[in-house]
Design an enzyme around this catalytic site. Structure first.
Site, PDB file in Angstrom:
ATOM      1  CB  SER A   1      36.800  37.639  36.275  1.00 50.53           C
ATOM      2  OG  SER A   1      36.712  36.969  37.196  1.00 50.53           O
TER       3      SER A   1
ATOM      4  CG  ASP B   1      42.799  34.034  43.717  1.00 50.80           C
ATOM      5  OD1 ASP B   1      42.586  33.847  42.557  1.00 50.80           O
ATOM      6  OD2 ASP B   1      43.476  34.911  44.400  1.00 50.80           O
TER       7      ASP B   1
END
Length: 309
Positions: free
Chosen positions: A217, A249
């Site tokens: 990420s 998430d």
């Protein structure tokens, strides 16, 4: 059934204030409360996408009872949390509505006894029998061995269940060595693991350490994926402003749902970035608007090539 593991579950409490200033009192304009911990957040998004999900981990005390009561009746979610004597932790997020900034306060979690850890491992092995994939997410509560995720990965691999790992620090380092199918660190976690602050080099290093595929990420720049099938970057169509809580998430949920649906890597990454971006834009932290997600999934920027491992 997809299994998500949240060893350090929480009740997430969000306060909204007009302006957060140190050394003064504040009037809270809005309070929200919901079950939390990374794996529970992942499970909620998976269920919204139409997947059957079982959640496991630890729960205890009045906070744990509140968490389980809020899970009751959640469509698509099955509660297989393991009871412990200590109280489930709380996390406090204070949102400054003037700036959009969020200040996070995270409790450590209950002390887990050896007997409670053994009970969880029995539950985990039983649940793996009917799982199509498993996500191991978040921090470890006190008392759980630092190599816990590495052991759980080996059990999943022995059961031929693909496993995604999303954690940090020493649990990540040991977990990677157990050869998970996917690891999803953020840029800081990846740099801590490999010693490299160059994302492309760092993802290569993480694969050499044992991870089958690495999806990093990169915040507003989206995701960088280094896999046996190829190397790709996926990014939102434009920079967005909002609350990033839960965005990572949602990306995990996108990757995991794509895995069990046997989507090619480009489609998995496109879904993950669209879900993550839609979560940032949502008015409630950790939620996503399906209409926004479906609009974004058509506009995610994807570059890369196959057979680049």
């Amino acid at each position: 059934m997809i299994l998500t593991v949240t060893l350090n579950t929480a009740v997430d409490i969000t306060y909204r204030v007009r302006s957060l200033r140190p050394h003064t009192s504040h009037r809270v304009t809005e309070v929200t409360e919901r079950p939390g911990g990374k794996g529970l957040n992942v499970a909620r998004v998976l269920a919204a996408l139409g997947h059957r999900v079982t959640v496991t981990g630890f729960t205890g005390g009045a906070t744990g009872r509140s968490l389980q009561e809020q899970l009751t009746g959640s469509p698509g979610l099955v509660d297989a949390l393991v009871p412990v004597s200590g109280p489930t932790r709380r996390t406090i997020a204070v949102v400054d509505t003037a700036t959009g900034d969020t200040t996070q306060l995270n409790e450590p979690g209950p002390e887990i006894t050896p007997a409670e850890w053994a009970a969880f491992q029995e539950t985990y092995e039983y649940l793996l029998r009917s799982a199509s994939a498993v996500a191991l997410c978040g921090s470890l509560p006190p008392g759980v061995p630092v190599g816990a995720y590495a052991g759980l990965i080996r059990v999943a691999r022995a059961a031929a269940v693909p496993v995604l790992l999303d954690t940090s620090g020493e649990p990540l380092r040991r977990g990677v060595a157990a050869r998970p199918d996917i690891v999803k660190p953020n840029a800081d976690e990846l740099a801590e693991l490999t010693g490299s602050h160059e994302p492309l080099q760092a993802t290569r290093d993480a694969r050499r350490r044992g991870a089958h595929a690495v999806v990093a990420s990169l915040g507003a720049q989206g995701l960088l994926a280094h896999t046996p099938e190829g190397l790709w970057r996926a990014a939102p169509p434009h920079r967005v402003h909002g609350n990033p809580t839960g965005a990572g998430d949602s990306a995990v949920a996108g990757l995991l749902s794509g895995l069990v649906e046997h989507l090619p890597w480009p489609a998995r990454l496109t879904r993950a970035v669209a879900l993550s971006t839609a979560t940032v834009l949502a008015p409630v932290a950790g939620e996503f608007d399906r209409g926004v997600y479906e609009e974004l999934v058509e506009r995610v920027s994807l570059t890369g090539e196959t057979s680049a491992a």
